[in-house]
Design an enzyme around this catalytic site. Sequence first.
Site, PDB file in Angstrom:
ATOM      1  N   ARG A   4       1.098  -1.349   0.466  1.00 38.25           N
ATOM      2  CA  ARG A   4       0.286   0.395   0.200  1.00 38.25           C
ATOM      3  C   ARG A   4       0.742   1.199   0.021  1.00 38.25           C
ATOM      4  O   ARG A   4       0.697   2.354  -0.290  1.00 38.25           O
ATOM      5  CB  ARG A   4      -0.984  -0.142   1.207  1.00 38.25           C
ATOM      6  CG  ARG A   4      -2.034  -1.254   0.670  1.00 38.25           C
ATOM      7  CD  ARG A   4      -3.102  -1.057   2.302  1.00 38.25           C
ATOM      8  NE  ARG A   4      -4.342  -2.094   2.300  1.00 38.25           N
ATOM      9  CZ  ARG A   4      -4.010  -3.769   1.746  1.00 38.25           C
ATOM     10  NH1 ARG A   4      -2.857  -4.502   1.390  1.00 38.25           N
ATOM     11  NH2 ARG A   4      -5.318  -4.558   1.464  1.00 38.25           N
ATOM     12  N   ASP A  45      -3.988 -16.109   6.662  1.00 41.26           N
ATOM     13  CA  ASP A  45      -3.059 -16.231   6.116  1.00 41.26           C
ATOM     14  C   ASP A  45      -1.689 -17.432   6.695  1.00 41.26           C
ATOM     15  O   ASP A  45      -1.511 -17.815   6.447  1.00 41.26           O
ATOM     16  CB  ASP A  45      -2.320 -15.146   6.030  1.00 41.26           C
ATOM     17  CG  ASP A  45      -2.789 -14.300   4.629  1.00 41.26           C
ATOM     18  OD1 ASP A  45      -3.075 -14.887   4.242  1.00 41.26           O
ATOM     19  OD2 ASP A  45      -2.370 -12.880   4.311  1.00 41.26           O
ATOM     20  N   SER A  59     -12.888  -9.700   1.878  1.00 41.26           N
ATOM     21  CA  SER A  59     -12.099  -9.579   1.601  1.00 41.26           C
ATOM     22  C   SER A  59     -10.887  -7.943   1.518  1.00 41.26           C
ATOM     23  O   SER A  59     -11.759  -7.724   0.954  1.00 41.26           O
ATOM     24  CB  SER A  59     -11.259  -9.945  -0.115  1.00 41.26           C
ATOM     25  OG  SER A  59     -10.707  -9.694  -1.033  1.00 41.26           O
TER      26      SER A  59
HETATM   27  C1  S3P Z   1      -4.158  -9.005   2.210  1.00 38.55           C
HETATM   28  C2  S3P Z   1      -5.275  -9.160   2.086  1.00 38.55           C
HETATM   29  C3  S3P Z   1      -5.778 -10.943   2.572  1.00 38.55           C
HETATM   30  C4  S3P Z   1      -4.899 -11.825   2.636  1.00 38.55           C
HETATM   31  C5  S3P Z   1      -3.185 -11.096   1.408  1.00 38.55           C
HETATM   32  C6  S3P Z   1      -3.134 -10.196   1.510  1.00 38.55           C
HETATM   33  C7  S3P Z   1      -4.484  -7.518   1.437  1.00 38.55           C
HETATM   34  O1  S3P Z   1      -6.128 -11.404   0.990  1.00 38.55           O
HETATM   35  O2  S3P Z   1      -5.015 -13.121   1.978  1.00 38.55           O
HETATM   36  O3  S3P Z   1      -2.328 -11.888   2.148  1.00 38.55           O
HETATM   37  O4  S3P Z   1      -2.814  -7.150   2.184  1.00 38.55           O
HETATM   38  O5  S3P Z   1      -5.027  -7.051   1.701  1.00 38.55           O
HETATM   39  P1  S3P Z   1      -8.339 -11.400   0.802  1.00 38.55           P
HETATM   40  O6  S3P Z   1      -8.797  -9.927   1.030  1.00 38.55           O
HETATM   41  O7  S3P Z   1      -8.067 -11.144  -0.755  1.00 38.55           O
HETATM   42  O8  S3P Z   1      -8.764 -12.736   2.029  1.00 38.55           O
END
Ligand code: S3P
Length: 436
Positions: free
Chosen positions: A24, A323, A175
């Site tokens: 980000r 994760d 998500s």
């Molecule tokens: C993440 C969100 C998660 C995570 C990924 C990193 C992020 O995925 O599993 O490793 O940085 O927004 P999801 O948002 O699809 O669950």
Amino acid sequence: MKITNNYTFHGELSVPGDKSISHRGIMFGAISNGMTEITNFLQGADCLSTISCFQKLGVSIENTGSSVLIRGNGLHGLSAPSQVLNVGNSGTTTRLISGILAGQSFETTLDGDHSIRKRPMRRIFTPLSQMGAEFQCWDRDSFPASRKPSDSGCAPFTIHGKCLQGIHYQSPVASAQVKSSVLLAGLYADSKTSVTEPVLSRNHTELMLSAFGAQLTSAGTTVSIEPEPILHGQKIQVPGDISSAAYFIALGLITPHSEILIQNTGINPTRSGILTVALSMGGNVKLLNERLISGEPVADILVKSSSLHGTTIGGNLIPTLIDEIPVIAVMAAFAEGKTVIQNAEELKVKESDRIAVVTENLRAMGGSIVPTEDGMIIEGGKPLHSAHIHTCQDHRIAMAFTVAGLNASGETTLDDKNCADISYPSFYNDILCLAK
Ligand code: S3P
């Protein structure tokens, strides 16, 4: 170092910077005015993919290794890339950058590795199309030599950026990648954009974009963003990644006579479910020196060997540890009694199908595990033995089963040790430093 159970683990370490926050920082810095400086940036392959994509969009980014300097192009300063953007293995890069690209006046094509080409992208195509963007997927077998249209819903795909409309999106999945993609598109929309998710997912986008100057409001599981802010470059200090700390939390808890202090780790409540689970399994885990760094809560985590017992994990907790489930499954195999992991169907669409791959490998080590539609049930307490681990090139499988192998009889081997580089390039070295 051989992966055997001949070691105890003692000492202090700092795990590398948080992957979600590092991605980000690059993205928001790229579309801000002025300089953004990121320290403790994660030099993992996924975050390097994000840097390279934004460089191809005309952003000047200098990565010195110890810090990353981004000369922001402003909200409307990206330029059409002359080539396909390679997102590598990174779902976060793919989904978040798509939100930004949806609002550009040019088209962009994204492609990635074998795993990314199987990951579901309709979850972002749906809301971003409602906002006005257009997507075309390409047949992966003939791409890039030829572009045959496909309705795979996966990479490779082209995004046709458009003038966007603000929407309210009710996301069917919790998500942060989907939420962030829609919010980033909302920066370019003609009116307010909001997203409601079934359960709150990680909120790094909300925290960091606000610090850059965007106007966001959160209420429950809904977050709204106002369009066309002027974003200002920031200095960001990235906390250690709790998803990487998780391997050392598990290692310290399940390895007899061990004690590990994991310094400077992010403990944002939308990420810290591993701590809740470790405590609920009877783990000796303490948070020391709690503080705020760049708007994110941080602590040092002290872990000591413990006798663990099984637990049930589901509901609102799942997005806060999604994760970490492979390594939680390993902890469960060393805990007395049953651990039930439910409401975690998202595991099937991660870098690998983590329900299937955890099941295969834990069984190969002699563990008792039953896969379910939305998780797994593990009957712990049976001693594990060595196995040859099929990582499916999934970094989290490689690291979780290294932890298992360090507590199993015999010598465990991995078919691909190097995939840990995706999120934790110094993983094996850090283990070596603590091994006594
Ligand atoms: C993440 C969100 C998660 C995570 C990924 C990193 C992020 O995925 O599993 O490793 O940085 O927004 P999801 O948002 O699809 O669950």
